[in-house]
Design a protein around this motif. Structure first.
Motif, short mmCIF file in Angstrom:
data_model
loop_
_atom_site.label_atom_id
_atom_site.label_comp_id
_atom_site.label_asym_id
_atom_site.label_seq_id
_atom_site.Cartn_x
_atom_site.Cartn_y
_atom_site.Cartn_z
N GLN A 322 26.75 35.78 56.20
CA GLN A 322 25.39 35.30 55.99
C GLN A 322 24.62 36.12 54.97
O GLN A 322 23.46 35.83 54.71
N GLU A 323 25.25 37.13 54.37
CA GLU A 323 24.57 37.98 53.39
C GLU A 323 25.27 38.01 52.03
O GLU A 323 24.63 37.83 51.01
N ASP A 324 26.57 38.29 52.01
CA ASP A 324 27.30 38.44 50.74
C ASP A 324 28.55 37.58 50.74
O ASP A 324 29.68 38.08 50.66
N ILE A 325 28.35 36.28 50.80
CA ILE A 325 29.48 35.35 50.91
C ILE A 325 30.15 35.08 49.57
O ILE A 325 31.24 34.53 49.50
N TYR A 326 29.51 35.50 48.49
CA TYR A 326 29.99 35.19 47.15
C TYR A 326 30.94 36.24 46.59
O TYR A 326 31.95 35.92 45.95
N GLY A 327 30.63 37.52 46.84
CA GLY A 327 31.17 38.60 46.03
C GLY A 327 32.66 38.84 46.09
O GLY A 327 33.32 39.00 45.06
N ALA A 328 33.24 38.92 47.28
CA ALA A 328 34.65 39.30 47.40
C ALA A 328 35.54 38.30 46.66
O ALA A 328 36.46 38.70 45.92
N MET A 329 35.27 37.00 46.83
CA MET A 329 36.10 36.00 46.18
C MET A 329 35.89 36.00 44.66
O MET A 329 36.83 35.76 43.90
N ALA A 330 34.67 36.29 44.22
CA ALA A 330 34.40 36.34 42.78
C ALA A 330 35.20 37.46 42.12
O ALA A 330 35.78 37.29 41.04
N VAL A 331 35.24 38.62 42.77
CA VAL A 331 36.01 39.74 42.23
C VAL A 331 37.50 39.41 42.24
O VAL A 331 38.23 39.68 41.28
N TYR A 332 37.97 38.82 43.35
CA TYR A 332 39.40 38.48 43.45
C TYR A 332 39.82 37.55 42.30
O TYR A 332 40.83 37.79 41.63
N LYS A 333 39.03 36.51 42.05
CA LYS A 333 39.38 35.56 41.00
C LYS A 333 39.39 36.23 39.63
O LYS A 333 40.17 35.85 38.74
N THR A 334 38.55 37.25 39.45
CA THR A 334 38.45 37.93 38.16
C THR A 334 39.61 38.89 37.92
O THR A 334 40.16 38.93 36.81
N ILE A 335 39.98 39.66 38.93
CA ILE A 335 40.95 40.73 38.68
C ILE A 335 42.38 40.36 39.08
O ILE A 335 43.32 41.03 38.62
N LYS A 336 42.57 39.32 39.87
CA LYS A 336 43.93 38.99 40.29
C LYS A 336 44.86 38.68 39.11
O LYS A 336 46.04 39.06 39.13
N PRO A 337 44.39 38.00 38.06
CA PRO A 337 45.29 37.76 36.92
C PRO A 337 45.83 39.03 36.28
O PRO A 337 46.88 39.00 35.62
N LYS A 338 45.15 40.18 36.46
CA LYS A 338 45.65 41.44 35.92
C LYS A 338 46.82 41.98 36.74
O LYS A 338 47.56 42.86 36.27
N ASP A 339 46.97 41.50 37.97
CA ASP A 339 47.98 42.02 38.90
C ASP A 339 49.32 41.34 38.65
O ASP A 339 49.80 40.54 39.45
N THR A 340 49.94 41.68 37.54
CA THR A 340 51.14 40.96 37.11
C THR A 340 52.33 41.17 38.04
O THR A 340 53.21 40.32 38.12
#
Length: 657
Positions: A322-340
């Motif tokens: 109910q407070e920070d529902i956006y952040g964790a998934m936004a970071v995951y989508k951004t940095i996961k492509p770097k995790d080759t």
């Protein structure tokens, strides 16, 4: 005067003169007063607790940063620890309080509460370190809300990244019981700081676990959601940014917050009445209601997109945060492509409210999960994950790249990536769920000839409550329902004339979604601005034998709000053309849910979500913070469902081969 009378007068005065003479002599012979008597203080100059019987050693230290500022840090070392790793949390919420939940000789009661994953710390034998961030509680320096990195928003040489680096450097050099390995973790603001630690990380930082982190305060975390201001956070801003020790408190004026915010008119006016403009962060909010460079340059997903992936990270997301529902998934989508190699970025998705992963996770509100999902996370996922990176003799971790709880079936799934519906073979297919005439939902597009829209009147004077009234303040006290409002039964509002509900036929087979539903809303307003709230709901059967109170329950699976003025640009607001059907396309929060057979799917649409979000006046004004009473006007809202003007929710439907 006659002589006879003088003699008589002297005779009469003689005794008095003698008395006066005697008094003068006595006074001259009295010794000076002695010093006042004292009763010695019972308090020692400094009380030194005798802690020989404690099962831990407590050290309060001031760690110097590169600019000379010292940060207050509490170090708790288990008695007899040797070669132990360090678990660090950096917080604005009082390090002393977070390490002294109970004044106990045992480490467990002392740490039992926010922000401590208790079983992991105790059973893992970790050295626990909690530090006040710069400018809060026992630390020196200046506090800035979510202090940005050095750059255009922060001309100083220090930020959370440098403070974390300097702290870790001091810890590994000054705690002889440690093995020189550090992990950083925390929830919410304490989850934001582990993200900052990934910028130019210290070599001793071996793992980061941001849980429910603050990432982008405008797009979908604490301060705004797609431009709609979360005004119930005003008390937090007042207390957190007003004083070093949060000792200036926001005050109540109404038992029902709904009334307090409504009577004030606008959020800006309420802030003015409360003196909130004395607080620096509030002034920044007033100056930056749109998604300008102020927000973009401090969004952590954008920052980490520019950084090399050096430290393993586990992002923890709550489905009903109910407070920070956006952040964790936004970071995951951004940095996961770097995790080759698929070995540095991990994701956990749990059925929790904000921070529930460190508490009992058996249920949330009326929704039960058939097991303690929080305990499962701590023991089966977090503990082995941390041990793998921080302990010298730990076995290799068997934690999956993604561990996701599937609501509906109440099952944990081990997945190779996200989104993915199952370990292998499944596909996630974007599937439109159309709004149709007669308030029907269907996977079939609207046919010609039927009614082309539904309409309702949105009255800012009577906004739709986001939760049941009376509306209570944001918080986690026992009697405050804040933590569970995202699973509230939506029947409370579904009968209102300004809430429109579309319902599917009863499902004959289970249907799973994994990912973010996308709202594609074709709508018009008779005003020149408008908010749109879209809620994807699991409508339970009329009767549920195993849990009677769930009969007919309307459970939000994903929901969010979009401020219409940002339809074309998040940076530049623009008035809406009255009565013109326009497309509003925006993503709802992540879901991992199975709509069971016998259930129905519901979509609700409304234009207010109050008092959590400030009211849109429905008349375009330059800055809604300063909307005047005359700006707030009723508007006729139309939701279109005709060929060529089809409103639909794009569902990430999981298909099994």
């Amino acid at each position: 005067m006659k002589p006879m009378n003088c003699a008589r007068t002297l005779a009469l005065l003689a005794p008095m003169l003698g008395a006066l003479l005697f008094a003068d002599v006595s006074a001259a012979q009295t010794p000076p007063p002695s010093a006042p008597a004292t009763l010695p203080s019972e308090m020692p100059a400094q009380l030194t607790p005798v802690s020989d019987s404690f099962d831990y050693v407590r050290r309060d230290v001031m760690i110097p940063m590169r600019d000379g500022v010292k940060l207050h840090t509490v170090i708790l070392v288990p008695k007899g620890a040797k070669n132990a790793p360090i678990l660090l949390t950096r917080t604005p919420y009082d390090a002393t309080d977070l390490t002294t939940h109970e004044h106990s000789s045992h480490l467990g009661p002392s740490l039992n509460g926010y922000d401590n994953a208790l079983e992991v710390i105790l059973e893992g034998g970790y050295i626990r370190v909690v530090q006040d961030v710069r400018g809060k509680y026992g630390s020196e320096g200046d506090y800035v809300m979510n202090r940005p990195l050095h750059g255009p928003l922060n001309p100083t040489s220090v930020d959370h990244a440098t403070d974390t680096y300097d702290t870790i450097d001091w810890l590994v050099k000054n705690i002889p019981e440690s093995n020189g390995k550090v992990g950083i973790l925390g929830i919410s603001y304490d989850g934001f700081t582990p993200l900052m630690a990934l910028v130019n990380p210290h070599p001793a930082l071996k793992v980061s676990v941001p849980m429910n982190p603050m990432v982008d305060g405008w797009m979908g975390d604490d301060w705004f959601h797609y431009g709609a201001f979360r005004q119930m956070n005003m008390p937090y801003i007042y207390e957190q940014d007003g004083t070093r020790k949060n000792d200036a408190l926001w005050w109540t004026s109404n038992y029902d917050d709904y009334d307090m915010y409504l009577q004030a008119g606008s959020a800006g006016e309420l802030g003015r009445r409360r003196g909130l403009e004395q607080v620096g962060f509030w002034r920044k909010l007033l100056d930056h209601p749109s998604y300008d460079s102020f927000w973009q340059q401090q969004a952590m997903d954008k920052i980490l997109a520019t950084q090399p992936l050096q430290v393993p990270i586990m992002l923890v997301d709550s489905l009903w945060d109910q407070e920070d529902i956006y952040g964790a998934m936004a970071v995951y989508k951004t940095i996961k492509p770097k995790d080759t190699n698929n070995d540095k970025v991990f994701l956990v998705i749990g059925p929790w409210h904000h921070g529930q992963e460190i508490h009992d996770g058996s249920s949330l509100g009326a929704v039960k999960f058939d097991s303690d999902t929080g305990l499962y996370f701590r023991r089966q996922i977090l503990a082995p994950f941390l041990a793998h990176y921080l302990k010298d003799d730990a076995p290799k971790s068997d934690v999956a790249p993604v561990t996701a709880f599937e609501t509906g079936t109440n099952t944990w799934r081990r997945l190779p990536a996200w989104p993915a519906g199952c370990p292998s073979g499944c596909t996630v297919k974007p599937t439109p769920l159309y709004l149709n005439a007669g308030l029907k939902l269907s996977f079939t597009a609207p046919a010609p000839g039927a009614a082309s829209f539904e309409e309702y009147v949105s009255d800012p004077a009577k906004p739709v409550p986001f939760s049941g009234r009376p509306s209570h303040p944001v918080g986690f006290a026992n009697n405050v329902p804040w933590k569970q409002w995202l699973v509230d039964d939506q029947r409370e509002v579904s009968g209102r004339p300004d809430v429109i509900s579309f319902v599917s036929d009863t499902l004959t087979a289970p249907m799973k979604i994994s990912g973010q539903p996308i709202a594609n809303l074709i709508a018009s307003t008779s005003g020149t601005d408008s908010d749109w709230v879209v809620k994807l709901i699991d409508l339970y059967p009329d009767e549920v034998g195993a849990q009677q109170e769930m009969g007919g329950y309307q459970l939000m699976v994903a929901a969010d709000i979009f401020r219409g003025r940002y339809r074309e640009s998040f940076e530049t607001p623009k008035a809406l053309a009255p009565d013109k059907p326009l497309l509003y396309k925006f993503a709802l929060p992540t879901a991992n849910h199975v709509f069971l057979a016998g259930h129905r799917i519901m979509v609700q649409i409304q234009s207010t979500w109050f008092p959590l979000y400030d009211r849109n006046p429905q008349t375009f004004v330059p800055n809604i913070f300063w909307a005047k009473p005359a700006d707030f006007r009723k508007a006729t809202q139309r939701i279109y469902h005709a060929p060529g003007q089809s409103t639909f929710i794009e569902l990430p439907v999981v298909t099994v081969p």
